[in-house]
Design an enzyme around this catalytic site. Structure first.
Site, PDB file in Angstrom:
ATOM      1  N   ASN A 125     -20.388 -65.719  33.129  1.00 56.84           N
ATOM      2  CA  ASN A 125     -21.824 -65.524  32.937  1.00 56.84           C
ATOM      3  C   ASN A 125     -22.184 -65.340  31.456  1.00 56.84           C
ATOM      4  OD1 ASN A 125     -24.466 -65.251  33.579  1.00 56.84           O
ATOM      5  ND2 ASN A 125     -24.269 -63.270  34.607  1.00 56.84           N
ATOM      6  N   HIS A 142     -26.095 -54.360  47.610  1.00 59.69           N
ATOM      7  CA  HIS A 142     -26.752 -53.728  46.460  1.00 59.69           C
ATOM      8  C   HIS A 142     -28.177 -53.330  46.809  1.00 59.69           C
ATOM      9  CE1 HIS A 142     -24.214 -55.529  42.966  1.00 59.69           C
ATOM     10  NE2 HIS A 142     -23.462 -55.047  43.928  1.00 59.69           N
ATOM     11  N   ARG A 193     -24.311 -49.974  47.585  1.00 60.65           N
ATOM     12  CA  ARG A 193     -24.405 -49.508  46.203  1.00 60.65           C
ATOM     13  C   ARG A 193     -25.859 -49.171  45.915  1.00 60.65           C
ATOM     14  NH1 ARG A 193     -23.607 -53.190  40.848  1.00 60.65           N
ATOM     15  NH2 ARG A 193     -25.866 -53.415  41.122  1.00 60.65           N
ATOM     16  N   TYR A 245     -29.740 -51.060  34.239  1.00 60.91           N
ATOM     17  CA  TYR A 245     -28.880 -52.012  34.926  1.00 60.91           C
ATOM     18  C   TYR A 245     -29.095 -51.932  36.441  1.00 60.91           C
ATOM     19  CZ  TYR A 245     -25.320 -53.921  37.672  1.00 60.91           C
ATOM     20  OH  TYR A 245     -24.720 -54.631  38.655  1.00 60.91           O
ATOM     21  N   ASP A 289     -22.767 -47.919  40.146  1.00 60.56           N
ATOM     22  CA  ASP A 289     -22.203 -48.621  38.995  1.00 60.56           C
ATOM     23  C   ASP A 289     -22.805 -48.035  37.710  1.00 60.56           C
ATOM     24  OD1 ASP A 289     -21.736 -52.203  38.269  1.00 60.56           O
ATOM     25  OD2 ASP A 289     -21.136 -50.384  37.189  1.00 60.56           O
ATOM     26  N   HIS A 297     -21.842 -48.906  34.788  1.00 63.03           N
ATOM     27  CA  HIS A 297     -21.906 -50.119  33.950  1.00 63.03           C
ATOM     28  C   HIS A 297     -21.548 -49.836  32.489  1.00 63.03           C
ATOM     29  CE1 HIS A 297     -23.358 -54.319  33.360  1.00 63.03           C
ATOM     30  NE2 HIS A 297     -23.033 -54.377  34.637  1.00 63.03           N
ATOM     31  N   GLU A 346     -18.343 -46.605  39.502  1.00 63.24           N
ATOM     32  CA  GLU A 346     -17.767 -47.813  38.881  1.00 63.24           C
ATOM     33  C   GLU A 346     -18.052 -47.904  37.397  1.00 63.24           C
ATOM     34  OE1 GLU A 346     -19.302 -51.305  40.760  1.00 63.24           O
ATOM     35  OE2 GLU A 346     -18.855 -52.552  39.030  1.00 63.24           O
ATOM     36  N   GLU A 405     -13.962 -55.333  36.620  1.00 67.23           N
ATOM     37  CA  GLU A 405     -14.618 -56.648  36.730  1.00 67.23           C
ATOM     38  C   GLU A 405     -14.586 -57.414  35.423  1.00 67.23           C
ATOM     39  OE1 GLU A 405     -18.527 -55.199  37.954  1.00 67.23           O
ATOM     40  OE2 GLU A 405     -19.338 -56.104  36.155  1.00 67.23           O
ATOM     41  N   ARG A 459     -10.988 -53.915  40.274  1.00 62.03           N
ATOM     42  CA  ARG A 459     -12.057 -54.861  40.592  1.00 62.03           C
ATOM     43  C   ARG A 459     -11.871 -56.248  40.011  1.00 62.03           C
ATOM     44  NH1 ARG A 459     -16.601 -54.267  42.475  1.00 62.03           N
ATOM     45  NH2 ARG A 459     -17.968 -54.918  40.752  1.00 62.03           N
ATOM     46  N   HIS A 485     -14.940 -57.570  42.402  1.00 66.56           N
ATOM     47  CA  HIS A 485     -16.292 -57.895  41.940  1.00 66.56           C
ATOM     48  C   HIS A 485     -16.798 -59.103  42.747  1.00 66.56           C
ATOM     49  CE1 HIS A 485     -18.697 -59.386  38.169  1.00 66.56           C
ATOM     50  NE2 HIS A 485     -19.468 -58.657  38.935  1.00 66.56           N
ATOM     51  N   ASP A 509     -23.126 -64.055  40.038  1.00 66.58           N
ATOM     52  CA  ASP A 509     -22.640 -64.986  39.012  1.00 66.58           C
ATOM     53  C   ASP A 509     -21.177 -65.354  39.222  1.00 66.58           C
ATOM     54  OD1 ASP A 509     -23.182 -62.103  37.943  1.00 66.58           O
ATOM     55  OD2 ASP A 509     -21.372 -62.724  36.893  1.00 66.58           O
ATOM     56  N   GLU A 520     -17.209 -56.611  47.044  1.00 67.65           N
ATOM     57  CA  GLU A 520     -18.633 -56.619  46.681  1.00 67.65           C
ATOM     58  C   GLU A 520     -19.271 -57.892  47.207  1.00 67.65           C
ATOM     59  OE1 GLU A 520     -19.328 -56.340  42.513  1.00 67.65           O
ATOM     60  OE2 GLU A 520     -21.489 -56.537  42.682  1.00 67.65           O
ATOM     61  N   TRP A 527     -24.005 -52.746  27.516  1.00 65.76           N
ATOM     62  CA  TRP A 527     -24.982 -53.111  28.548  1.00 65.76           C
ATOM     63  C   TRP A 527     -24.370 -52.927  29.923  1.00 65.76           C
ATOM     64  CZ3 TRP A 527     -24.889 -56.995  32.367  1.00 65.76           C
ATOM     65  CH2 TRP A 527     -26.050 -57.021  33.142  1.00 65.76           C
TER      66      TRP A 527
HETATM   67  C1  CS2 Z   1     -22.148 -55.752  38.102  1.00 68.43           C
HETATM   68  C2  CS2 Z   1     -22.447 -57.193  37.845  1.00 68.43           C
HETATM   69  O1  CS2 Z   1     -21.908 -56.391  40.348  1.00 68.43           O
HETATM   70  C3  CS2 Z   1     -21.552 -55.581  39.480  1.00 68.43           C
HETATM   71  O2  CS2 Z   1     -20.773 -54.651  39.664  1.00 68.43           O
HETATM   72  O3  CS2 Z   1     -21.381 -55.107  37.153  1.00 68.43           O
HETATM   73  O4  CS2 Z   1     -23.735 -57.442  38.304  1.00 68.43           O
HETATM   74  C4  CS2 Z   1     -22.373 -57.632  36.392  1.00 68.43           C
HETATM   75  O5  CS2 Z   1     -23.390 -56.981  35.664  1.00 68.43           O
HETATM   76  C5  CS2 Z   1     -22.567 -59.134  36.323  1.00 68.43           C
HETATM   77  O6  CS2 Z   1     -21.613 -59.748  37.137  1.00 68.43           O
HETATM   78  C6  CS2 Z   1     -22.438 -59.629  34.897  1.00 68.43           C
HETATM   79  O7  CS2 Z   1     -22.550 -61.026  34.864  1.00 68.43           O
HETATM   80 MG    MG Z   2     -20.149 -53.641  37.987  1.00 69.12          MG
END
Ligand code: CS2
Ligand code: MG
Length: 402
Positions: A37, A122, A147, A159, A210, A212, A236, A262, A283, A312, A316, A339, A402
Protein backbone atom coordinates in the site's frame (compact mmCIF):
# COMPACT_ATOMS: atom_id res chain seq x y z
CA UNK A 1 5.77 -28.15 -14.79
CA UNK A 2 7.74 -25.41 -16.59
CA UNK A 3 7.15 -21.68 -16.14
CA UNK A 4 6.55 -20.33 -19.65
CA UNK A 5 5.43 -16.79 -18.80
CA UNK A 6 4.67 -14.45 -15.92
CA UNK A 7 3.18 -10.98 -15.77
CA UNK A 8 2.14 -8.34 -13.28
CA UNK A 9 -1.46 -7.08 -13.28
CA UNK A 10 -2.02 -3.69 -11.63
CA UNK A 11 -5.65 -2.79 -11.08
CA UNK A 12 -7.54 -0.24 -9.01
CA UNK A 13 -11.16 -1.30 -8.29
CA UNK A 14 -11.51 1.46 -5.69
CA UNK A 15 -7.96 0.87 -4.44
CA UNK A 16 -4.73 -0.39 -6.01
CA UNK A 17 -3.82 -4.08 -6.13
CA UNK A 18 -0.76 -5.70 -7.71
CA UNK A 19 -1.08 -9.35 -8.75
CA UNK A 20 1.52 -11.72 -10.20
CA UNK A 21 0.26 -14.35 -12.65
CA UNK A 22 2.59 -17.26 -13.49
CA UNK A 23 1.72 -19.51 -16.46
CA UNK A 24 3.05 -23.01 -17.11
CA UNK A 25 3.41 -25.51 -19.94
CA UNK A 26 0.66 -27.63 -18.29
CA UNK A 27 -1.92 -24.92 -18.98
CA UNK A 28 -2.17 -24.11 -15.26
CA UNK A 29 -1.63 -20.63 -13.83
CA UNK A 30 -0.87 -19.48 -10.29
CA UNK A 31 -1.58 -16.12 -8.65
CA UNK A 32 0.26 -14.20 -5.94
CA UNK A 33 -0.61 -10.90 -4.24
CA UNK A 34 2.14 -8.27 -4.54
CA UNK A 35 0.32 -5.26 -3.08
CA UNK A 36 2.33 -2.86 -0.92
CA UNK A 37 0.00 0.00 0.00
CA UNK A 38 1.40 3.36 -1.15
CA UNK A 39 4.44 1.79 -2.91
CA UNK A 40 2.68 -0.55 -5.36
CA UNK A 41 4.68 0.28 -8.50
CA UNK A 42 8.00 -0.40 -6.75
CA UNK A 43 6.96 -4.04 -6.31
CA UNK A 44 5.46 -4.21 -9.81
CA UNK A 45 8.82 -3.10 -11.25
CA UNK A 46 10.83 -5.40 -8.96
CA UNK A 47 8.81 -8.30 -10.34
CA UNK A 48 8.64 -7.23 -14.00
CA UNK A 49 12.16 -5.85 -14.40
CA UNK A 50 14.16 -8.07 -12.06
CA UNK A 51 12.40 -11.30 -11.05
CA UNK A 52 10.31 -12.47 -14.03
CA UNK A 53 13.31 -12.78 -16.44
CA UNK A 54 14.82 -15.23 -13.90
CA UNK A 55 11.58 -17.26 -13.55
CA UNK A 56 10.83 -18.20 -17.16
CA UNK A 57 12.08 -21.72 -17.91
CA UNK A 58 12.26 -22.85 -14.28
CA UNK A 59 10.36 -25.80 -12.82
CA UNK A 60 7.35 -24.33 -10.97
CA UNK A 61 7.44 -27.26 -8.52
CA UNK A 62 10.78 -26.07 -7.09
CA UNK A 63 9.19 -23.66 -4.63
CA UNK A 64 11.95 -23.76 -2.01
CA UNK A 65 14.80 -23.50 -4.52
CA UNK A 66 13.16 -20.52 -6.23
CA UNK A 67 12.56 -18.87 -2.84
CA UNK A 68 16.23 -19.27 -1.89
CA UNK A 69 17.33 -18.13 -5.36
CA UNK A 70 15.26 -14.91 -5.05
CA UNK A 71 16.23 -14.25 -1.41
CA UNK A 72 19.95 -15.03 -1.49
CA UNK A 73 20.40 -14.20 -5.17
CA UNK A 74 19.29 -10.59 -4.75
CA UNK A 75 22.32 -10.00 -2.49
CA UNK A 76 20.35 -7.11 -0.93
CA UNK A 77 18.23 -9.05 1.51
CA UNK A 78 14.92 -8.37 3.27
CA UNK A 79 12.79 -5.22 3.14
CA UNK A 80 9.09 -4.75 2.22
CA UNK A 81 9.52 -4.42 -1.55
CA UNK A 82 11.81 -7.44 -1.95
CA UNK A 83 9.81 -9.67 0.39
CA UNK A 84 6.50 -8.63 -1.15
CA UNK A 85 7.82 -9.59 -4.60
CA UNK A 86 9.18 -12.91 -3.30
CA UNK A 87 5.86 -13.43 -1.50
CA UNK A 88 3.92 -13.05 -4.73
CA UNK A 89 6.11 -15.59 -6.55
CA UNK A 90 5.92 -18.04 -3.65
CA UNK A 91 2.13 -17.77 -3.33
CA UNK A 92 1.66 -18.28 -7.08
CA UNK A 93 3.90 -21.38 -6.99
CA UNK A 94 1.99 -22.91 -4.05
CA UNK A 95 -1.25 -22.16 -5.93
CA UNK A 96 0.20 -23.98 -8.96
CA UNK A 97 1.46 -26.96 -6.94
CA UNK A 98 -1.96 -27.46 -5.34
CA UNK A 99 -3.69 -27.14 -8.70
CA UNK A 100 -1.28 -29.69 -10.22
CA UNK A 101 -2.08 -32.01 -7.28
CA UNK A 102 -5.78 -31.30 -7.81
CA UNK A 103 -6.16 -30.32 -4.14
CA UNK A 104 -7.17 -27.30 -2.04
CA UNK A 105 -3.89 -25.72 -0.88
CA UNK A 106 -4.46 -26.47 2.84
CA UNK A 107 -4.10 -30.20 2.04
CA UNK A 108 -0.47 -29.58 1.06
CA UNK A 109 0.14 -27.60 4.27
CA UNK A 110 -0.75 -30.42 6.64
CA UNK A 111 -4.47 -30.85 6.05
CA UNK A 112 -7.38 -29.48 8.01
CA UNK A 113 -6.59 -28.64 11.68
CA UNK A 114 -9.89 -26.80 12.37
CA UNK A 115 -13.42 -26.54 11.08
CA UNK A 116 -13.33 -22.76 10.65
CA UNK A 117 -11.01 -19.75 10.73
CA UNK A 118 -12.10 -17.29 13.45
CA UNK A 119 -11.96 -13.69 12.19
CA UNK A 120 -12.35 -10.23 13.61
CA UNK A 121 -14.05 -7.26 11.96
CA UNK A 122 -13.50 -3.52 12.31
CA UNK A 123 -16.03 -1.35 14.13
CA UNK A 124 -15.30 2.33 14.28
CA UNK A 125 -17.07 5.53 15.18
CA UNK A 126 -16.51 9.24 15.62
CA UNK A 127 -17.12 8.91 19.35
CA UNK A 128 -17.76 6.28 22.01
CA UNK A 129 -21.47 6.07 21.38
CA UNK A 130 -21.14 5.63 17.60
CA UNK A 131 -18.38 3.07 18.09
CA UNK A 132 -20.57 1.07 20.49
CA UNK A 133 -23.39 1.13 17.93
CA UNK A 134 -21.00 -0.09 15.24
CA UNK A 135 -19.78 -2.92 17.49
CA UNK A 136 -23.43 -3.89 17.92
CA UNK A 137 -23.86 -3.88 14.13
CA UNK A 138 -20.81 -6.11 13.63
CA UNK A 139 -22.14 -8.43 16.32
CA UNK A 140 -25.44 -8.62 14.41
CA UNK A 141 -23.45 -9.56 11.29
CA UNK A 142 -22.21 -12.59 13.25
CA UNK A 143 -18.72 -11.46 14.29
CA UNK A 144 -17.52 -13.02 17.54
CA UNK A 145 -14.39 -10.82 17.66
CA UNK A 146 -14.48 -7.11 16.90
CA UNK A 147 -11.80 -4.43 16.74
CA UNK A 148 -12.95 -1.11 18.14
CA UNK A 149 -11.45 2.24 17.09
CA UNK A 150 -13.00 5.58 17.91
CA UNK A 151 -12.40 9.25 17.29
CA UNK A 152 -10.45 11.02 20.04
CA UNK A 153 -11.97 14.20 21.53
CA UNK A 154 -9.89 17.18 20.41
CA UNK A 155 -8.43 15.43 17.34
CA UNK A 156 -9.92 16.06 13.87
CA UNK A 157 -9.08 12.51 12.74
CA UNK A 158 -7.35 9.38 13.94
CA UNK A 159 -6.36 5.93 12.68
CA UNK A 160 -9.11 3.49 11.86
CA UNK A 161 -12.06 5.87 11.88
CA UNK A 162 -13.73 6.56 8.56
CA UNK A 163 -16.98 7.85 7.16
CA UNK A 164 -17.55 4.54 5.37
CA UNK A 165 -18.22 2.06 8.16
CA UNK A 166 -17.89 -1.08 6.06
CA UNK A 167 -14.85 -0.45 3.90
CA UNK A 168 -11.97 1.39 5.57
CA UNK A 169 -9.39 2.69 3.07
CA UNK A 170 -6.48 4.58 4.65
CA UNK A 171 -4.68 5.37 1.36
CA UNK A 172 -6.87 8.39 0.81
CA UNK A 173 -5.07 10.88 -1.47
CA UNK A 174 -2.67 11.36 -4.42
CA UNK A 175 -0.23 12.95 -1.97
CA UNK A 176 0.04 12.09 1.72
CA UNK A 177 -2.59 13.80 3.85
CA UNK A 178 -1.34 15.06 7.21
CA UNK A 179 -3.10 13.96 10.38
CA UNK A 180 -2.61 15.46 13.83
CA UNK A 181 -1.97 13.32 16.90
CA UNK A 182 -2.02 13.80 20.66
CA UNK A 183 -0.97 10.93 22.88
CA UNK A 184 -2.32 12.57 26.07
CA UNK A 185 -5.77 12.98 24.48
CA UNK A 186 -5.69 9.39 23.19
CA UNK A 187 -4.57 7.92 26.53
CA UNK A 188 -7.27 9.87 28.40
CA UNK A 189 -9.95 8.63 26.02
CA UNK A 190 -9.25 5.00 25.13
CA UNK A 191 -9.91 3.33 28.52
CA UNK A 192 -13.32 5.09 28.54
CA UNK A 193 -14.13 3.51 25.17
CA UNK A 194 -13.48 0.00 26.46
CA UNK A 195 -15.25 0.62 29.74
CA UNK A 196 -18.35 1.64 27.75
CA UNK A 197 -17.99 -1.41 25.50
CA UNK A 198 -17.78 -3.81 28.44
CA UNK A 199 -20.78 -2.16 30.15
CA UNK A 200 -22.85 -2.55 26.97
CA UNK A 201 -21.61 -5.93 25.68
CA UNK A 202 -20.47 -7.76 28.80
CA UNK A 203 -17.31 -9.82 29.31
CA UNK A 204 -17.57 -12.47 26.57
CA UNK A 205 -17.22 -10.48 23.34
CA UNK A 206 -13.62 -10.57 22.08
CA UNK A 207 -12.52 -6.95 21.78
CA UNK A 208 -9.35 -5.84 19.98
CA UNK A 209 -7.67 -2.47 19.54
CA UNK A 210 -4.97 -1.15 17.22
CA UNK A 211 -2.68 1.49 18.70
CA UNK A 212 -1.00 1.74 15.31
CA UNK A 213 2.60 2.35 16.46
CA UNK A 214 1.83 5.64 18.22
CA UNK A 215 3.02 5.22 21.79
CA UNK A 216 6.41 5.03 23.47
CA UNK A 217 7.07 1.79 25.36
CA UNK A 218 6.20 3.27 28.77
CA UNK A 219 3.03 4.88 27.36
CA UNK A 220 2.11 1.49 25.86
CA UNK A 221 2.70 -0.11 29.27
CA UNK A 222 0.41 2.50 30.82
CA UNK A 223 -2.36 1.89 28.28
CA UNK A 224 -2.05 -1.89 28.58
CA UNK A 225 -2.39 -1.58 32.35
CA UNK A 226 -5.38 0.79 32.07
CA UNK A 227 -7.12 -1.67 29.71
CA UNK A 228 -6.62 -4.74 31.92
CA UNK A 229 -10.08 -4.47 33.57
CA UNK A 230 -11.63 -4.79 30.08
CA UNK A 231 -9.71 -7.99 29.17
CA UNK A 232 -8.92 -7.25 25.52
CA UNK A 233 -8.22 -10.09 23.11
CA UNK A 234 -5.20 -8.01 22.06
CA UNK A 235 -3.66 -4.55 21.92
CA UNK A 236 -1.94 -4.21 18.55
CA UNK A 237 1.17 -2.33 17.43
CA UNK A 238 1.49 -0.61 20.82
CA UNK A 239 4.87 0.87 19.93
CA UNK A 240 7.15 0.75 16.83
CA UNK A 241 8.79 -2.67 16.91
CA UNK A 242 12.14 -2.11 15.22
CA UNK A 243 13.48 -2.17 18.77
CA UNK A 244 12.15 -5.59 19.73
CA UNK A 245 13.66 -5.31 23.24
CA UNK A 246 11.38 -2.31 23.93
CA UNK A 247 8.54 -4.79 24.43
CA UNK A 248 10.25 -6.07 27.59
CA UNK A 249 9.21 -2.82 29.29
CA UNK A 250 5.58 -3.23 28.22
CA UNK A 251 5.54 -6.85 29.36
CA UNK A 252 6.86 -5.87 32.80
CA UNK A 253 3.78 -3.73 33.42
CA UNK A 254 0.79 -5.37 31.85
CA UNK A 255 -0.89 -8.69 31.04
CA UNK A 256 -2.93 -7.21 28.20
CA UNK A 257 -2.12 -9.52 25.24
CA UNK A 258 0.10 -7.93 22.58
CA UNK A 259 -0.01 -8.35 18.80
CA UNK A 260 2.64 -7.07 16.38
CA UNK A 261 3.92 -7.73 12.92
CA UNK A 262 1.88 -6.45 10.00
CA UNK A 263 4.80 -4.26 8.90
CA UNK A 264 7.36 -7.06 9.36
CA UNK A 265 8.71 -8.84 6.30
CA UNK A 266 11.03 -11.57 7.63
CA UNK A 267 11.49 -13.79 10.66
CA UNK A 268 14.42 -11.58 11.72
CA UNK A 269 12.02 -8.70 12.41
CA UNK A 270 10.29 -10.73 15.13
CA UNK A 271 12.79 -13.39 16.27
CA UNK A 272 13.47 -11.76 19.66
CA UNK A 273 9.83 -10.82 20.22
CA UNK A 274 8.89 -14.47 19.76
CA UNK A 275 11.84 -16.11 21.59
CA UNK A 276 11.31 -13.92 24.67
CA UNK A 277 7.51 -14.22 24.46
CA UNK A 278 7.27 -10.44 24.25
CA UNK A 279 4.15 -10.80 22.07
CA UNK A 280 1.19 -13.15 22.09
CA UNK A 281 0.23 -12.92 18.40
CA UNK A 282 2.39 -12.46 15.32
CA UNK A 283 0.69 -10.61 12.44
CA UNK A 284 3.01 -11.19 9.51
CA UNK A 285 1.29 -12.01 6.21
CA UNK A 286 1.56 -14.07 3.06
CA UNK A 287 1.91 -10.96 0.90
CA UNK A 288 4.39 -8.90 2.93
CA UNK A 289 6.52 -11.63 4.56
CA UNK A 290 7.78 -13.75 1.72
CA UNK A 291 4.76 -15.88 0.90
CA UNK A 292 3.43 -19.15 2.32
CA UNK A 293 6.93 -20.62 2.62
CA UNK A 294 8.31 -17.90 4.88
CA UNK A 295 5.09 -17.24 6.78
CA UNK A 296 4.92 -20.94 7.70
CA UNK A 297 8.52 -20.71 8.94
CA UNK A 298 7.56 -17.77 11.13
CA UNK A 299 4.39 -19.49 12.38
CA UNK A 300 6.22 -22.74 13.22
CA UNK A 301 8.98 -20.77 15.00
CA UNK A 302 6.30 -18.85 16.93
CA UNK A 303 4.69 -22.12 18.02
CA UNK A 304 7.86 -22.98 20.00
CA UNK A 305 7.10 -19.99 22.26
CA UNK A 306 3.33 -20.45 22.32
CA UNK A 307 2.86 -17.39 20.15
CA UNK A 308 -0.15 -17.65 17.86
CA UNK A 309 -0.79 -16.24 14.41
CA UNK A 310 -3.03 -13.20 13.97
CA UNK A 311 -2.49 -12.35 10.32
CA UNK A 312 -3.10 -8.85 9.05
CA UNK A 313 -6.08 -8.76 6.68
CA UNK A 314 -6.87 -5.15 5.76
CA UNK A 315 -8.50 -4.17 2.47
CA UNK A 316 -5.07 -3.34 1.00
CA UNK A 317 -4.16 -7.03 1.12
CA UNK A 318 -5.92 -8.48 -1.91
CA UNK A 319 -8.37 -11.40 -1.96
CA UNK A 320 -5.46 -13.45 -3.36
CA UNK A 321 -3.56 -12.91 -0.11
CA UNK A 322 -6.70 -13.57 1.94
CA UNK A 323 -7.37 -16.82 0.11
CA UNK A 324 -3.81 -18.07 0.62
CA UNK A 325 -3.83 -16.92 4.25
CA UNK A 326 -7.02 -18.85 4.94
CA UNK A 327 -5.55 -22.07 3.60
CA UNK A 328 -2.53 -21.69 5.88
CA UNK A 329 -4.83 -20.75 8.79
CA UNK A 330 -6.91 -23.89 8.16
CA UNK A 331 -3.83 -26.08 8.62
CA UNK A 332 -1.51 -24.16 11.00
CA UNK A 333 -1.56 -25.67 14.53
CA UNK A 334 -0.90 -22.35 16.35
CA UNK A 335 -3.47 -20.32 14.42
CA UNK A 336 -4.94 -17.53 16.55
CA UNK A 337 -7.25 -15.27 14.57
CA UNK A 338 -7.49 -13.74 11.09
CA UNK A 339 -8.21 -10.07 10.46
CA UNK A 340 -11.07 -9.66 7.99
CA UNK A 341 -11.63 -6.15 6.65
CA UNK A 342 -14.12 -6.84 3.89
CA UNK A 343 -13.27 -5.96 0.28
CA UNK A 344 -15.76 -3.94 -1.73
CA UNK A 345 -18.11 -5.68 -4.20
CA UNK A 346 -16.12 -4.20 -7.13
CA UNK A 347 -12.90 -5.73 -5.72
CA UNK A 348 -14.60 -9.08 -5.16
CA UNK A 349 -15.79 -8.99 -8.78
CA UNK A 350 -12.21 -8.55 -10.06
CA UNK A 351 -11.01 -11.36 -7.75
CA UNK A 352 -13.59 -14.18 -7.78
CA UNK A 353 -12.89 -16.47 -4.81
CA UNK A 354 -14.04 -19.61 -3.02
CA UNK A 355 -13.70 -18.36 0.57
CA UNK A 356 -16.82 -17.30 2.42
CA UNK A 357 -17.91 -15.76 5.73
CA UNK A 358 -20.26 -17.61 8.08
CA UNK A 359 -21.05 -17.06 11.78
CA UNK A 360 -18.00 -14.96 12.55
CA UNK A 361 -15.53 -17.19 10.71
CA UNK A 362 -14.09 -17.54 7.23
CA UNK A 363 -13.90 -20.83 5.34
CA UNK A 364 -11.29 -21.24 2.59
CA UNK A 365 -13.54 -23.42 0.44
CA UNK A 366 -12.62 -26.65 -1.35
CA UNK A 367 -11.59 -25.24 -4.75
CA UNK A 368 -8.14 -26.47 -5.91
CA UNK A 369 -5.21 -24.14 -5.23
CA UNK A 370 -5.84 -21.15 -2.96
CA UNK A 371 -9.23 -20.68 -4.56
CA UNK A 372 -8.83 -17.12 -5.83
CA UNK A 373 -8.64 -15.97 -9.46
CA UNK A 374 -8.50 -12.66 -11.34
CA UNK A 375 -10.77 -11.40 -14.11
CA UNK A 376 -8.12 -9.72 -16.24
CA UNK A 377 -10.60 -8.05 -18.61
CA UNK A 378 -12.41 -6.46 -15.67
CA UNK A 379 -9.11 -5.62 -13.95
CA UNK A 380 -8.03 -3.69 -17.05
CA UNK A 381 -11.00 -1.37 -16.62
CA UNK A 382 -9.48 0.01 -13.39
CA UNK A 383 -6.16 1.74 -14.15
CA UNK A 384 -3.64 2.42 -11.39
CA UNK A 385 -4.37 5.55 -9.37
CA UNK A 386 -1.56 6.83 -7.17
CA UNK A 387 -2.58 6.91 -3.52
CA UNK A 388 -0.58 7.42 -0.35
CA UNK A 389 -1.11 6.49 3.26
CA UNK A 390 -1.36 9.57 5.50
CA UNK A 391 1.48 10.91 7.64
CA UNK A 392 1.04 11.94 11.25
CA UNK A 393 2.29 14.96 13.14
CA UNK A 394 2.14 15.89 16.81
CA UNK A 395 0.32 19.10 17.59
CA UNK A 396 3.65 20.99 17.62
CA UNK A 397 4.40 19.76 14.08
CA UNK A 398 6.79 16.93 14.99
CA UNK A 399 6.56 14.15 12.39
CA UNK A 400 5.20 11.11 14.21
CA UNK A 401 4.14 7.50 13.51
CA UNK A 402 1.00 7.12 11.47
C1 CS2 B 1 -4.18 -1.69 10.10
C2 CS2 B 1 -4.17 -1.52 8.61
O1 CS2 B 1 -5.69 -3.45 9.70
C3 CS2 B 1 -4.81 -3.01 10.47
O2 CS2 B 1 -4.44 -3.56 11.50
O3 CS2 B 1 -2.97 -1.52 10.74
O4 CS2 B 1 -5.37 -0.91 8.25
C4 CS2 B 1 -3.04 -0.68 8.05
O5 CS2 B 1 -3.18 0.65 8.50
C5 CS2 B 1 -3.10 -0.72 6.54
O6 CS2 B 1 -3.06 -2.05 6.12
C6 CS2 B 1 -1.94 0.05 5.93
O7 CS2 B 1 -1.98 -0.05 4.53
MG1 MG C 1 -2.79 -2.76 12.42
Amino acid sequence: MKIIAARVIVTCPGRNFVTLKIETDKGLHGLGDATLNGRELAVASYLTDHIIPCLVGRDAHQIEDIWQFLYRGAYWRRGPVTMCAIGAVDTALWDLKAKAANMPLYQLLGGRSRSEVLVYGHANGRDIEETCDEVARYQSLGYRAIRAQSGVPGLASTYGVSADKMYYEPADAALPTENLWSTPKYLAHTPKLFEALRVRFGADLALLHDVHHRLTPIEAARLGKALEPYALFWMEDATPAENQAAFRLIRQHTVTPLAVGEVFNTIWDCKQLIEEQLVDFIRTTVVHAGGITHLKRIADFAALSQVRTGCHGATDLSPVCMGASLHLATAQPNFGIQEYMRHTPETDEVFPHAYFFKDGALHCGERIGHGVDIDEKLAAKYPYKRAYLPVNRLEDGTLWNW
